[in-house]
Design a protein around this motif. Sequence first.
Motif, PDB file in Angstrom:
ATOM      1  N   GLY A  69      17.735  10.563 -10.283  1.00  0.00           N
ATOM      2  CA  GLY A  69      17.608   9.840  -9.032  1.00  0.00           C
ATOM      3  C   GLY A  69      18.788   8.910  -8.883  1.00  0.00           C
ATOM      4  O   GLY A  69      19.599   8.764  -9.799  1.00  0.00           O
ATOM      5  N   ASP A  70      18.901   8.274  -7.710  1.00  0.00           N
ATOM      6  CA  ASP A  70      19.962   7.282  -7.542  1.00  0.00           C
ATOM      7  C   ASP A  70      19.512   6.153  -6.630  1.00  0.00           C
ATOM      8  O   ASP A  70      18.407   6.174  -6.094  1.00  0.00           O
ATOM      9  N   ALA A  71      20.360   5.157  -6.459  1.00  0.00           N
ATOM     10  CA  ALA A  71      20.018   3.947  -5.718  1.00  0.00           C
ATOM     11  C   ALA A  71      19.867   4.201  -4.226  1.00  0.00           C
ATOM     12  O   ALA A  71      19.214   3.424  -3.530  1.00  0.00           O
ATOM     13  N   ASP A  72      20.442   5.269  -3.708  1.00  0.00           N
ATOM     14  CA  ASP A  72      20.346   5.586  -2.289  1.00  0.00           C
ATOM     15  C   ASP A  72      19.105   6.397  -1.952  1.00  0.00           C
ATOM     16  O   ASP A  72      18.931   6.802  -0.800  1.00  0.00           O
ATOM     17  N   GLY A  73      18.267   6.675  -2.931  1.00  0.00           N
ATOM     18  CA  GLY A  73      17.047   7.453  -2.710  1.00  0.00           C
ATOM     19  C   GLY A  73      17.247   8.944  -2.818  1.00  0.00           C
ATOM     20  O   GLY A  73      16.376   9.726  -2.426  1.00  0.00           O
ATOM     21  N   VAL A  86      23.956   4.443  -9.500  1.00  0.00           N
ATOM     22  CA  VAL A  86      22.795   3.917 -10.236  1.00  0.00           C
ATOM     23  C   VAL A  86      23.009   2.504 -10.747  1.00  0.00           C
ATOM     24  O   VAL A  86      22.148   1.977 -11.435  1.00  0.00           O
ATOM     25  N   SER A  87      24.126   1.881 -10.429  1.00  0.00           N
ATOM     26  CA  SER A  87      24.412   0.545 -10.954  1.00  0.00           C
ATOM     27  C   SER A  87      23.294  -0.426 -10.610  1.00  0.00           C
ATOM     28  O   SER A  87      22.948  -0.605  -9.453  1.00  0.00           O
ATOM     29  N   GLY A  88      22.720  -1.031 -11.640  1.00  0.00           N
ATOM     30  CA  GLY A  88      21.640  -1.987 -11.462  1.00  0.00           C
ATOM     31  C   GLY A  88      20.254  -1.393 -11.596  1.00  0.00           C
ATOM     32  O   GLY A  88      19.268  -2.114 -11.566  1.00  0.00           O
ATOM     33  N   TYR A  89      20.139  -0.086 -11.747  1.00  0.00           N
ATOM     34  CA  TYR A  89      18.839   0.580 -11.840  1.00  0.00           C
ATOM     35  C   TYR A  89      18.794   1.482 -13.076  1.00  0.00           C
ATOM     36  O   TYR A  89      19.800   2.058 -13.461  1.00  0.00           O
ATOM     37  N   ALA A  90      17.618   1.618 -13.651  1.00  0.00           N
ATOM     38  CA  ALA A  90      17.421   2.523 -14.783  1.00  0.00           C
ATOM     39  C   ALA A  90      16.787   3.810 -14.264  1.00  0.00           C
ATOM     40  O   ALA A  90      15.619   4.097 -14.501  1.00  0.00           O
ATOM     41  N   ILE A 119      19.714  15.791  -2.491  1.00  0.00           N
ATOM     42  CA  ILE A 119      18.571  15.806  -1.573  1.00  0.00           C
ATOM     43  C   ILE A 119      18.133  14.373  -1.315  1.00  0.00           C
ATOM     44  O   ILE A 119      17.908  13.612  -2.265  1.00  0.00           O
ATOM     45  N   LYS A 120      17.996  14.005  -0.041  1.00  0.00           N
ATOM     46  CA  LYS A 120      17.464  12.681   0.307  1.00  0.00           C
ATOM     47  C   LYS A 120      15.966  12.718   0.034  1.00  0.00           C
ATOM     48  O   LYS A 120      15.173  13.236   0.808  1.00  0.00           O
ATOM     49  N   ALA A 121      15.554  12.135  -1.084  1.00  0.00           N
ATOM     50  CA  ALA A 121      14.174  12.257  -1.551  1.00  0.00           C
ATOM     51  C   ALA A 121      13.298  11.082  -1.133  1.00  0.00           C
ATOM     52  O   ALA A 121      12.109  11.256  -0.886  1.00  0.00           O
ATOM     53  N   HIS A 122      13.860   9.870  -1.077  1.00  0.00           N
ATOM     54  CA  HIS A 122      13.071   8.667  -0.810  1.00  0.00           C
ATOM     55  C   HIS A 122      13.824   7.722   0.114  1.00  0.00           C
ATOM     56  O   HIS A 122      15.044   7.791   0.227  1.00  0.00           O
ATOM     57  N   ASP A 123      13.072   6.833   0.754  1.00  0.00           N
ATOM     58  CA  ASP A 123      13.675   5.830   1.634  1.00  0.00           C
ATOM     59  C   ASP A 123      14.320   4.705   0.844  1.00  0.00           C
ATOM     60  O   ASP A 123      15.202   4.018   1.347  1.00  0.00           O
ATOM     61  N   ASP A 124      13.848   4.489  -0.370  1.00  0.00           N
ATOM     62  CA  ASP A 124      14.384   3.437  -1.236  1.00  0.00           C
ATOM     63  C   ASP A 124      14.897   4.112  -2.515  1.00  0.00           C
ATOM     64  O   ASP A 124      15.078   5.324  -2.545  1.00  0.00           O
TER      65      ASP A 124
END
Length: 138
Positions: free
Chosen positions: A85-89, A66-70, A105-110
């Motif tokens: 969530g995390d930075a890898d989606g 999550v580095s760089g994201y809230a 779980i791969k939830a999102h593309d971004d």
Amino acid sequence: MIKIYVNIPVDFKYIADPTMHSMPAVAQSRNGKYLAFQSMDNQIRIMEPLTNFRWKSKKIFKGHMVSGYACGLDFSPDMSYLISGDADGCLIIWDWKTTRIFERIKAHDDVCIDAKWHWREKSRVLTAGWDNVVKLWD
């Protein structure tokens, strides 16, 4: 004429310890007993604010980026799991008792920027991503 000022309150800058990281996201448990903080060092730390405002040293959740994201986080209604969530989606689900990852779980593309448990149905999770998609998981 020279003026001399004495006892003027001056703000001191705190020189931070390099091991300290900001915690941009926080969630309160459903029972109000715990606070979960998303730390920029890729950890989730737990605090019990009703007792002594100290970190729970045995409740550190790791294994996500999550580095760089809230990225938002949430507790399950029955306090069995913690999600983020995390930075890898990915949507990461941790077991509350063992602090180990229960499922990824791969939830999102971004970036998966937020994850919330459904407030009534404990089998459903809502995620939001930077790919402009909101998903309801069952």
